[in-house]
Enzyme design. Structure first.
Site, PDB file in Angstrom:
ATOM      1  N   HIS A 340      10.584  -3.929  -3.916  1.00  0.00           N
ATOM      2  CA  HIS A 340       9.506  -3.393  -3.082  1.00  0.00           C
ATOM      3  C   HIS A 340       9.182  -1.930  -3.366  1.00  0.00           C
ATOM      4  CE1 HIS A 340       6.991  -3.056   0.449  1.00  0.00           C
ATOM      5  NE2 HIS A 340       7.766  -2.139   0.996  1.00  0.00           N
ATOM      6  N   ARG A 375      15.136   4.255   1.315  1.00  0.00           N
ATOM      7  CA  ARG A 375      13.986   4.804   2.042  1.00  0.00           C
ATOM      8  C   ARG A 375      13.871   4.200   3.431  1.00  0.00           C
ATOM      9  NH1 ARG A 375       8.285   2.971   2.549  1.00  0.00           N
ATOM     10  NH2 ARG A 375       9.118   1.063   1.651  1.00  0.00           N
TER      11      ARG A 375
HETATM   12  P1  FAD Z   1      -0.313   3.381  -5.718  1.00  0.00           P
HETATM   13  O1  FAD Z   1      -1.020   3.208  -4.459  1.00  0.00           O
HETATM   14  O2  FAD Z   1       0.478   2.232  -6.222  1.00  0.00           O
HETATM   15  O3  FAD Z   1      -1.393   3.768  -6.818  1.00  0.00           O
HETATM   16  C1  FAD Z   1      -1.050   3.871  -8.184  1.00  0.00           C
HETATM   17  C2  FAD Z   1      -2.297   4.196  -8.989  1.00  0.00           C
HETATM   18  O4  FAD Z   1      -1.923   4.557 -10.314  1.00  0.00           O
HETATM   19  C3  FAD Z   1      -3.291   3.054  -9.129  1.00  0.00           C
HETATM   20  O5  FAD Z   1      -4.577   3.578  -8.962  1.00  0.00           O
HETATM   21  C4  FAD Z   1      -3.125   2.594 -10.577  1.00  0.00           C
HETATM   22  O6  FAD Z   1      -4.281   2.045 -11.162  1.00  0.00           O
HETATM   23  C5  FAD Z   1      -2.781   3.908 -11.235  1.00  0.00           C
HETATM   24  N1  FAD Z   1      -2.057   3.784 -12.506  1.00  0.00           N
HETATM   25  C6  FAD Z   1      -0.804   3.319 -12.722  1.00  0.00           C
HETATM   26  N2  FAD Z   1      -0.507   3.403 -14.034  1.00  0.00           N
HETATM   27  C7  FAD Z   1      -1.596   3.929 -14.654  1.00  0.00           C
HETATM   28  C8  FAD Z   1      -1.914   4.231 -15.998  1.00  0.00           C
HETATM   29  N3  FAD Z   1      -1.063   4.012 -17.012  1.00  0.00           N
HETATM   30  N4  FAD Z   1      -3.132   4.747 -16.265  1.00  0.00           N
HETATM   31  C9  FAD Z   1      -4.042   4.948 -15.285  1.00  0.00           C
HETATM   32  N5  FAD Z   1      -3.781   4.681 -13.991  1.00  0.00           N
HETATM   33  C10 FAD Z   1      -2.577   4.171 -13.677  1.00  0.00           C
HETATM   34  N6  FAD Z   1       4.821   2.319   2.585  1.00  0.00           N
HETATM   35  C11 FAD Z   1       4.719   2.800   3.840  1.00  0.00           C
HETATM   36  O7  FAD Z   1       4.979   3.988   4.079  1.00  0.00           O
HETATM   37  N7  FAD Z   1       4.285   1.996   4.845  1.00  0.00           N
HETATM   38  C12 FAD Z   1       3.985   0.681   4.657  1.00  0.00           C
HETATM   39  O8  FAD Z   1       3.581  -0.015   5.582  1.00  0.00           O
HETATM   40  C13 FAD Z   1       4.110   0.144   3.356  1.00  0.00           C
HETATM   41  N8  FAD Z   1       3.844  -1.164   3.123  1.00  0.00           N
HETATM   42  C14 FAD Z   1       3.867  -1.619   1.833  1.00  0.00           C
HETATM   43  C15 FAD Z   1       3.482  -2.926   1.570  1.00  0.00           C
HETATM   44  C16 FAD Z   1       3.422  -3.388   0.259  1.00  0.00           C
HETATM   45  C17 FAD Z   1       3.014  -4.812  -0.017  1.00  0.00           C
HETATM   46  C18 FAD Z   1       3.774  -2.532  -0.808  1.00  0.00           C
HETATM   47  C19 FAD Z   1       3.719  -3.010  -2.226  1.00  0.00           C
HETATM   48  C20 FAD Z   1       4.188  -1.227  -0.544  1.00  0.00           C
HETATM   49  C21 FAD Z   1       4.237  -0.765   0.771  1.00  0.00           C
HETATM   50  N9  FAD Z   1       4.618   0.545   1.057  1.00  0.00           N
HETATM   51  C22 FAD Z   1       4.526   1.024   2.335  1.00  0.00           C
HETATM   52  C23 FAD Z   1       4.874   1.493  -0.026  1.00  0.00           C
HETATM   53  C24 FAD Z   1       3.588   2.322  -0.264  1.00  0.00           C
HETATM   54  O9  FAD Z   1       2.463   1.496  -0.098  1.00  0.00           O
HETATM   55  C25 FAD Z   1       3.559   2.921  -1.651  1.00  0.00           C
HETATM   56  O10 FAD Z   1       4.755   3.609  -1.892  1.00  0.00           O
HETATM   57  C26 FAD Z   1       2.398   3.920  -1.795  1.00  0.00           C
HETATM   58  O11 FAD Z   1       1.198   3.307  -1.431  1.00  0.00           O
HETATM   59  C27 FAD Z   1       2.323   4.429  -3.211  1.00  0.00           C
HETATM   60  O12 FAD Z   1       1.175   5.214  -3.340  1.00  0.00           O
HETATM   61  P2  FAD Z   1       0.848   5.887  -4.730  1.00  0.00           P
HETATM   62  O13 FAD Z   1      -0.422   6.608  -4.538  1.00  0.00           O
HETATM   63  O14 FAD Z   1       2.031   6.625  -5.216  1.00  0.00           O
HETATM   64  O15 FAD Z   1       0.665   4.650  -5.740  1.00  0.00           O
HETATM   65  C1  SIN Z   2       6.323  -3.286   5.906  1.00  0.00           C
HETATM   66  O1  SIN Z   2       5.249  -3.352   6.489  1.00  0.00           O
HETATM   67  O2  SIN Z   2       7.284  -4.001   6.168  1.00  0.00           O
HETATM   68  C2  SIN Z   2       6.470  -2.319   4.790  1.00  0.00           C
HETATM   69  C3  SIN Z   2       6.776  -0.995   5.325  1.00  0.00           C
HETATM   70  C4  SIN Z   2       7.275  -0.107   4.249  1.00  0.00           C
HETATM   71  O3  SIN Z   2       7.520  -0.532   3.131  1.00  0.00           O
HETATM   72  O4  SIN Z   2       7.453   1.087   4.547  1.00  0.00           O
END
Ligand code: FAD
Ligand code: SIN
Length: 523
Positions: A340, A375
Site C-alpha cells: 500500500h 506510517r
Molecule cells: P501520487 O498521487 O501517486 O502521484 C504521482 C505522480 O507522479 C503521478 O502524476 C504520476 O503520473 C507521476 N509520475 C510517476 N512517475 C513518473 C515519471 N517517470 N514521469 C512522469 N511522471 C511520473 N493516504 C492518506 O493520507 N489518506 C488516505 O486516505 C489514503 N488512502 C489511500 C488509498 C489508496 C488506494 C492508495 C493507493 C493510497 C492511499 N493513501 C492515503 C496514500 C496517499 O494517497 C499517497 O501517499 C499520496 O497520494 C501520494 O501522493 P504523491 O503526490 O506523492 O503521489
Molecule cells: C484507508 O482509507 O484505509 C487508507 C488510509 C491511508 O492509507 O492512510
C-alpha cells in the site's frame, strides 16, 4: 530536442500540484513545467479514501497526534519532523478548504471526524470515502488557471541528468510523439509517488513503479528505510477487481474481520482488535490465511450498521462492490492484504531537499522522517501538503541561475523497437511475484537471500538489453522497479530485527541499537 524551464516538477498528485500552485504564486516570474506520465489525475492521490489527519476537535491536541505518529513509527521517526508536520496540519487543511475541498460534515454542521487504526482520537477529515478524488480535482481546477505553469500529460521522465551530486534537469519521453526531450531546469522536483507495483498485490495504481526513487538513487541521493513497505489489511478480493481498497475507516465505524466460516479472530492478535495498527492487522490476516489455507478473509459491516449509514458513509466502496455483485449492506466483503505505502524513500529534509544539489523530492517518494518504521493512517496526504509548502518557500528563495551548458544531450542506444516484448512482461511478472512471496508481510533470512539472487540475475538481464530497445514507458518502469526491488531487499537483509512493518521470523525481536537504513549508489 531541448527545453529550458526554471522549475521542472515531475508528478501531478497532491505533492506535485500543491507545490506547483504555491510556487507559481511565490515566484510569478519563473516558468514551471509539470509533467505526468499518465492523465493528470491518475496517481495514488486520486484513490485515497479514508482522509487526511489533523487535530480538529476540542478533545484532541497536537501532543496526542504526535505521540500516535511516534508510536506507529516504532522508534524510527524524526520527532522534530513529526512535530513540525502535525502542528502545520490545520493551516494546510484550511488551504485545501479554500480551493473548494468539501470535507464531509455531520448533522450538526461540523466536520465529521473519522477514526483509523493507531489514532487515539477521531481526527480524520474526509470527503465520504472519496477524499483523494475530491482533493485531486480541486487542485487540478486551481492550477489550470495559472499563467506561469505549463502541464504536459503522458510525458514520462526517463532519467535525471546529474553530475557530481548536482542535478541539471531530466530526460523525458513524450509518449505520443516518441520524442525524448532534454529538459534543463534550475531545480528538478520529484513528486512521483510510491512503488506498490513492485508487489503482485497492491492497492496502488499502475503509475506507482518507484521511478522517482530509482532516478534519485542513480543521481547519487541516499535512499532510506525501504524495508518498511506498508501492507494495507483490506484490499477487495475478486478475480476482476484490480487494486481496490476497502478503507480502514470502515473498521473505524465498526466493521469486523472474520474468517470464511464466520469466526472473528482479531481478539487473538491485539487488544485493539480491528483498530490495531495496520501492520498487526495485516500480519493477523496473513497468519489466519496460512493457518486455514483459505485465500481471503471477510470484512463484515452489514451485520453491524444500517444500509442507510453504510451507503452514506461509504458510497464509493458500496458502488464499486456492487459492480462485482457484492452488496455490502447485506454481504461481508472478501478481502486480502496488499502492498500500500512506501514508508521509506529518498532521504530529504521536510522541504524536499536532498544531498544532490538542485534536486528535491516530496510526497510518497520522499523519506522525511515522519513515518519511521510504520506510517500512521492518513498521515501521508498531510505530509505531502506540508512538504510541498516548505519546498515552495525554499525554491522561491533560490538564487541559482540555469546553467544549460552543463546539460548533456540524450544519447539514444540502438533504439530499435523491441521484437521481444515478452522479455519485459516476463521480468515484470517475475519481480512482482518473488517480491510478494519472499519480501512480503512475513520475511525470513532464507527468503530474502533467494530474492537477492533473483534480483541480481534480473538486473543483469535488464542492463544487457535496456539500451538495445527503443525507450518505452514499460521498459523505463521495469528498470526502476528492479532498482527499487533491489534496494528493498538489501535494506531488509541489513535489518537484523523485527520493527514496525518489517517482520523477520529469524529476528523476531527488536534490537536496542536500531537506526534508519540508508542505501547509496556505489560510484
Ligand atoms: P501520487 O498521487 O501517486 O502521484 C504521482 C505522480 O507522479 C503521478 O502524476 C504520476 O503520473 C507521476 N509520475 C510517476 N512517475 C513518473 C515519471 N517517470 N514521469 C512522469 N511522471 C511520473 N493516504 C492518506 O493520507 N489518506 C488516505 O486516505 C489514503 N488512502 C489511500 C488509498 C489508496 C488506494 C492508495 C493507493 C493510497 C492511499 N493513501 C492515503 C496514500 C496517499 O494517497 C499517497 O501517499 C499520496 O497520494 C501520494 O501522493 P504523491 O503526490 O506523492 O503521489
Ligand atoms: C484507508 O482509507 O484505509 C487508507 C488510509 C491511508 O492509507 O492512510
Amino acid at each position: 530536442m531541448n527545453i529550458k524551464t526554471d522549475f521542472l516538477v515531475i508528478g501531478g498528485g497532491i505533492a506535485g500540484l500543491s507545490l506547483a500552485k504555491k510556487l507559481a504564486q511565490l515566484s510569478p516570474d519563473d516558468k514551471i513545467l509539470l509533467i505526468t506520465k499518465d492523465n493528470l489525475e491518475e496517481g495514488s492521490t486520486y484513490y485515497a479514501q479514508g482522509g487526511i489527519a489533523s487535530v480538529w476537535s476540542d478533545s484532541d491536541n497536537f501532543e496526542k497526534h504526535i505521540q500516535d505518529t511516534l508510536s506507529a513509527g516504532d522508534g524510527l521517526c524524526n520527532e522534530k519532523v513529526v512535530r513540525k508536520i502535525v502542528t502545520q496540519a490545520p493551516e494546510r487543511i484550511n488551504e485545501l478548504i479554500e480551493i473548494g475541498v468539501q470535507f464531509t460534515r455531520n448533522s450538526e454542521g461540523n466536520y465529521d471526524l473519522c477514526k483509523e487504526g493507531g489514532h487515539s482520537e477521531r481526527r480524520i477529515l474526509h470527503v465520504n470515502d472519496q477524499t483523494g478524488q475530491n482533493i485531486e480535482s480541486k487542485l487540478i481546477n486551481s492550477v489550470k488557471k495559472i499563467k506561469n505553469l505549463e502541464i504536459k500529460e503522458h510525458w514520462c521522465a526517463i532519467n535525471l541528468f546529474a553530475n557530481n551530486y548536482k542535478c541539471y534537469g531530466a530526460y523525458v519521453l513524450d509518449q505520443e510523439s516518441g520524442i525524448i526531450y532534454n529538459i534543463a531546469a534550475k531545480a528538478t522536483i520529484l513528486a512521483t509517488g510510491g512503488a506498490g507495483k513492485i508487489y503482485l498485490y497492491t492497492t496502488n495504481p499502475d503509475i506507482a513503479s518507484g521511478d522517482g526513487i530509482a532516478m534519485a538513487y542513480r543521481a547519487g541521493a541516499t535512499i532510506s528505510n525501504m524495508e518498511f513497505y506498508q501492507f494495507h489489511p483490506t484490499c477487495l478480493y475478486h478475480p476482476y477487481a484490480k487494486s481496490f481498497l476497502i478503507t480502514e475507516a470502515m473498521r473505524g465505524e465498526g466493521a469486523i474481520l472474520k474468517n470464511v466460516r464466520g469466526k472473528e479472530f482479531m481478539q487473538d492478535y491485539h487488544p485493539s482488535k480491528e483498530l490495531a495498527p495496520r501492520d498487526i492487522v495485516s500480519r493477523a490476516i496473513d497468519a489466519e490465511l496460512k493457518k486455514t489455507g483459505d485465500d481471503h478473509v471477510l470484512l463484515d459491516i452489514a451485520s453491524y450498521k444500517t444500509p442507510r449509514l453504510i451507503k452514506s458513509h461509504f458510497p464509493g466502496v458500496y458502488e464499486t462492490c456492487l459492480k462485482f455483485n457484492i452488496d455490502i449492506t447485506k454481504d461481508p466483503i472478501p478481502v486480502v492484504p496488499a502492498a500500500h505505502y512506501c514508508c521509506g524513500g529518498v532521504m530529504t529534509g521536510i522541504n524536499g531537499s536532498t544531498e544532490v544539489k538542485n534536486l528535491y523530492v516530496i510526497g510518497e517518494s520522499a523519506c522525511t522522517g515522519l513515518h519511521g518504521a510504520n506510517r500512521l493512517a492518513s498521515n501521508s496526504l498531510l505530509e505531502a501538503v506540508v512538504s510541498a509548502h516548505e519546498c515552495a518557500k525554499t525554491l522561491a528563495s533560490l538564487s541559482s541561475n540555469l546553467n544549460i551548458k552543463e546539460f548533456k544531450q540524450w544519447e539514444p542506444g540502438h533504439a530499435v523497437p523491441s521484437t521481444e516484448a515478452v522479455i519485459i512482461t516476463q521480468n515484470w511478472d517475475e519481480i512482482r511475484r518473488f517480491m510478494w512471496n519472499y519480501v512480503g508481510i512475513v520475511r525470513t533470512n532464507k527468503r530474502l537471500q533467494r530474492a537477492k539472487k533473483r534480483i541480481n540475475m534480473l538486473q543483469d538481464e535488464i542492463n544487457q538489453y535496456y539500451w538495445d530497445f527503443k525507450i518505452e514507458k514499460n521498459l523505463v518502469e521495469l528498470r526502476n522497479l528492479a532498482t527499487v526491488a533491489k534496494i528493498i531487499i538489501v535494506s531488509a537483509i541489513s535489518r537484523k530485527e523485527s520493527r514496525g512493518i518489517h517482520y523477520n521470523l529469524d529476528h523476531p525481536d527488536k534490537s536496542e541499537m536500531s537506526r534508519s537504513t540508508t542505501i547509496k549508489r556505489p560510484w
